[in-house]
Design an enzyme around this catalytic site. Structure first.
Site, PDB file in Angstrom:
ATOM      1  N   HIS A 456     -31.837 -28.469  94.800  1.00 21.22           N
ATOM      2  CA  HIS A 456     -33.036 -29.365  93.670  1.00 21.22           C
ATOM      3  C   HIS A 456     -32.597 -29.911  92.929  1.00 21.22           C
ATOM      4  O   HIS A 456     -33.741 -30.761  91.893  1.00 21.22           O
ATOM      5  CB  HIS A 456     -33.575 -27.072  93.388  1.00 21.22           C
ATOM      6  CG  HIS A 456     -34.936 -27.420  92.478  1.00 21.22           C
ATOM      7  ND1 HIS A 456     -34.957 -27.881  90.578  1.00 21.22           N
ATOM      8  CD2 HIS A 456     -36.286 -27.785  93.222  1.00 21.22           C
ATOM      9  CE1 HIS A 456     -35.635 -27.419  91.270  1.00 21.22           C
ATOM     10  NE2 HIS A 456     -36.612 -27.753  91.772  1.00 21.22           N
ATOM     11  N   ARG A 585     -42.511 -22.926  79.695  1.00 21.38           N
ATOM     12  CA  ARG A 585     -44.171 -23.512  80.300  1.00 21.38           C
ATOM     13  C   ARG A 585     -44.513 -21.849  80.750  1.00 21.38           C
ATOM     14  O   ARG A 585     -46.150 -21.968  80.761  1.00 21.38           O
ATOM     15  CB  ARG A 585     -44.590 -24.256  81.518  1.00 21.38           C
ATOM     16  CG  ARG A 585     -45.338 -24.961  81.805  1.00 21.38           C
ATOM     17  CD  ARG A 585     -45.332 -25.564  82.640  1.00 21.38           C
ATOM     18  NE  ARG A 585     -44.622 -26.518  83.976  1.00 21.38           N
ATOM     19  CZ  ARG A 585     -45.350 -25.345  84.696  1.00 21.38           C
ATOM     20  NH1 ARG A 585     -46.429 -24.889  85.169  1.00 21.38           N
ATOM     21  NH2 ARG A 585     -44.090 -25.745  86.003  1.00 21.38           N
ATOM     22  N   HIS A 613     -42.477 -29.892  82.092  1.00 19.58           N
ATOM     23  CA  HIS A 613     -41.722 -29.387  83.283  1.00 19.58           C
ATOM     24  C   HIS A 613     -40.281 -29.647  83.180  1.00 19.58           C
ATOM     25  O   HIS A 613     -39.439 -29.257  84.081  1.00 19.58           O
ATOM     26  CB  HIS A 613     -41.991 -30.663  84.924  1.00 19.58           C
ATOM     27  CG  HIS A 613     -41.245 -30.202  86.316  1.00 19.58           C
ATOM     28  ND1 HIS A 613     -40.448 -31.114  86.350  1.00 19.58           N
ATOM     29  CD2 HIS A 613     -41.542 -29.636  86.467  1.00 19.58           C
ATOM     30  CE1 HIS A 613     -39.819 -30.536  87.649  1.00 19.58           C
ATOM     31  NE2 HIS A 613     -40.954 -30.147  87.773  1.00 19.58           N
TER      32      HIS A 613
END
Length: 714
Positions: A456, A585, A613
């Site tokens: 990732h 978030r 993000h």
């Protein structure tokens, strides 16, 4: 493995049920915040429509993955309680109740508030019977020219078994009767997913944007329903209604047992299409016999059925949100070229390598343009005869991405290109397989990372021959190499030539493509071995500073925070007197504001036109802040089952820029959602006198424009 109960007992914390919020219900609370934005009359109308669509899309994914996982555990007897002490069946019941409340509110918001407001702006969803003669003619032309040839009506009788209902498809359930015998039958008609969800019958669809542009939308399922007689000639249509099924679409690939991960994943993707149903949405007018048939054939429980008003599938409202009415959208924001990547005497882009050679460059998307920074970096590398190698991680991107094109061009030009492709990126698996094969055909060395771990991390390394010898240019980011999402996702990126970062990336790419399990890093924290422990060590240092008579501060910005070890470390910090600010978030399992446990912890959330993000971490360090950015959220999957990287930011101005973001997000004058200890989010939009508070993202747009102007004038 972190022993939650033992750790809590040793530290004098409450039982797990008392100190953690439920992960699944916290996710629903996140989506409720999206719904709050859709409900806000001060947000431009078509942006509110977009939030309606986002809410629906989010909920689809939640059911496909999280609810499906719960159902699988219940069905297989793996009834292990969560960290809050709830059994899966209890969590499932709570989800069902809460989800139905939110879905009902969602539908009512369109019907009672947003719909009438759209009507007032001549953006109208109309029924077929309300069409004018000219509009009806256009609908008929559209149906016979574009819809009818695609439709496949499927009857159910002894010769025709009940058809497979694909996940997220919108369907018409139709009751039919033979006129002669009076025998009744059922048929299913699938609404074609690749056609527009709503058809605009207004004449002047090609006029420029403006207040005078009408938009009159007819739902595709209503158009099909109006023409059912054409599909079933010679039959009587007794009744029709719409329904929609959500299936388990989470992937399970045992990599250790798969000789070829690519083939194993393709097989699993095929299986995904036939996953069990986990939710059925039906319209309130559904015929009882149709409902019973669907329940029996799909094997779905009454608790998994949601009765809703029409139209179903409001994710399709994105078509309406795209109506070209500038007065009903957020003011346009054009990403700026980063001031360190532009020439002062013109707007032309400079040589990225020359710019990075002179200074580290901190990027903040979408305020800083992705195309003139990260994309340009890779495109210039691909076209540079002095570049010898490019190494790149790819988690999500698009098949027509200029990033992919640049890597292909580089390989074809003789540059050694390594692409570490994560083909298991959820819901992008099929696309990733496609462009991974495209890269392989072009001569790119494509690897799929480390067995058992998703890659990732957001990394790029360019090796270049220069007069002084080999130079290595690096990009470490928080977001995907995806030019389209980079326009709507907020993310950080660091472009640097720093030797310590280059050494770290070289080691990590060697580990990803070969074998280097004992690599040690200088400016990187790398999961799964170092991120959790590294962050906890930094938190503990803040505790030690306070205990020594100094000050302590921890600031964390992530998408989600669930990891119990990290949360317990923050609880310890709060108890020691460290000020803790969490900017999240999505999911937050931490309970702030509990006396004796977390009274020094504040949790805020910002949702808006951009999706927050980025991940950033600031530790006060007695006035000399330690700052990291990177790809890792505070979740088990990120810290234990993924390759993630955090990079330390050392430039004073860059550290100050990230700290300013926290200052803005937690300022009492900034609008935000604030979390209370019981898991409730309260939105602050106005001060005590009724004046609007500062919008976080609008303020950042203003600051970046100002910073660019100052850079141009320097």
């Amino acid at each position: 493995m972190y022993d939650i109960a033992a750790a809590g007992k040793e530290l004098g914390f409450p039982d797990p049920a008392d100190r953690f919020l439920d992960r699944e219900l916290s996710w629903l609370a996140f989506n409720e915040r999206v719904l709050d934005l859709a409900s806000d009359p001060e947000i431009p109308l078509l942006e509110r429509v977009r939030f309606l669509s986002i809410f629906a899309t989010n909920l689809d994914e939640f059911f496909m993955v999280r609810v499906a996982g719960l159902k699988r555990r219940i069905n297989t007897g793996l009834a292990v309680p969560s960290v809050t002490g709830r059994m899966p069946a209890q969590v499932m019941h709570a989800i069902g109740v809460r989800a139905y409340e939110l879905m009902s509110r969602h539908a009512a918001l369109l019907k009672e508030d947003i719909g009438p407001r759209l009507d007032a702006e001549s953006i109208t969803k109309i029924q077929v019977e309300d069409l004018t003669a000219d509009e009806r003619a256009r609908v008929d032309e559209f149906f016979f020219g574009h819809v009818f040839p695609v439709l496949t009506p499927l009857a159910v009788d002894p010769a025709h078994p009940f058809p497979y209902i694909s996940g997220l498809s919108l369907n018409l359930g139709v009751l039919l009767r033979y006129p002669d015998s009076g025998k009744e039958l059922f048929a299913r008609v699938k609404v074609p997913p690749r056609l527009p969800r709503f058809f605009n019958v207004a004449e002047a669809t090609d006029r420029p944007a403006g207040r005078d542009v009408p938009a009159r939308f007819v739902a595709l399922e209503d158009i099909i329903a109006e023409h059912l007689g054409t599909l079933f000639e010679g039959m009587e249509v007794i009744h029709h209604s719409t329904f929609r099924v959500t299936r388990n679409e989470d992937l399970e690939v045992e990599e250790d047992d798969a000789e070829n991960l690519l083939k194993a994943l393709e097989k699993e993707l095929l299986r995904r299409r036939f996953g069990p149903a986990v939710r059925m949405e039906i319209t309130e007018n559904i015929h009882p016999r149709v409902l019973e048939m669907l329940k029996d054939e799909l094997g779905i429980h009454e608790s998994e059925i949601y009765h809703l008003p029409t139209p179903l599938d409001l994710s399709g409202m994105s078509d309406i949100a795209d109506v070209p009415r500038d007065d009903l959208h957020f003011p346009k924001m054009v990403p700026q070229m980063n001031k360190d990547l532009s020439l002062r005497e013109s707007s032309d882009q400079v040589d990225v390598f020359a710019a990075v050679s002179s200074r580290d460059i901190l990027l903040h998307h979408p305020y800083d343009s992705f195309s003139t920074s990260v994309q340009a970096f890779l495109e210039q590398a691909a076209a540079d005869k002095n570049v010898l190698a490019i190494k790149q991680t790819l988690y999500r991107t698009s098949g027509d991405s200029p990033i992919i094109d640049a890597l292909v061009d580089a390989a074809q030009a003789g540059i050694q290109v390594l692409a570490v492709v994560e083909i298991k990126a959820r819901f992008d698996e099929e696309a990733n397989i496609t462009w991974a094969r495209k890269l392989e055909r072009a001569g790119v060395h494509v690897v799929y990372g480390i067995v058992g771990l998703k890659t990732h991390a957001k990394l790029s390394l360019v090796v270049r021959q220069e007069a002084e010898g080999l130079a290595r240019y690096c990009h470490v980011g928080t977001g995907n190499y995806h030019p389209k999402t980079a326009r709507g996702y907020e993310d950080f990126g660091l472009l640097t030539k720093d030797r310590a970062v280059a050494d770290d990336l070289t080691k990590l790419f060697n580990q990803l493509s070969g074998y280097a399990p004992r690599s040690e890093y200088s400016r990187l924290l790398v999961a799964p071995s170092q991120v959790r422990t590294g962050l906890i060590d930094l938190i503990d240092s803040e505790i030690a500073n306070v205990e020594a008579g100094g000050t302590g501060q921890v600031r964390i910005k992530v998408n989600s925070i669930v990891d119990e070890a990290i949360i317990d470390a923050l609880y310890r910090a709060s108890q020691a007197g460290v000020d803790v600010e969490v900017f999240v978030r999505g999911i937050c399992a931490l309970r702030p504001g509990i006396d004796g446990l977390s009274e020094n912890i504040t949790v805020h959330s910002v949702l808006g036109r951009f999706l927050e993000h980025s991940r950033a971490f600031v530790f006060g360090n007695n006035g000399d802040p330690i700052v990291y950015i990177g790809s890792a959220d505070m979740m088990h999957r990120n810290l234990d089952r993924r390759v993630e990287t955090l990079v330390q930011i050392v430039d004073d101005s860059h550290r100050a820029e990230i700290i300013e973001l926290f200052d803005l997000a937690f300022a009492p004058t900034t609008s935000a959602f604030e979390l209370t200890s019981d898991g409730t989010w309260t939105r602050r939009t106005h001060d005590a006198e009724g004046s609007p508070l500062t919008d976080y993202q609008s303020e950042l747009i203003r600051r970046h424009r100002k910073r660019r102007r100052i850079g141009d004038e320097a």
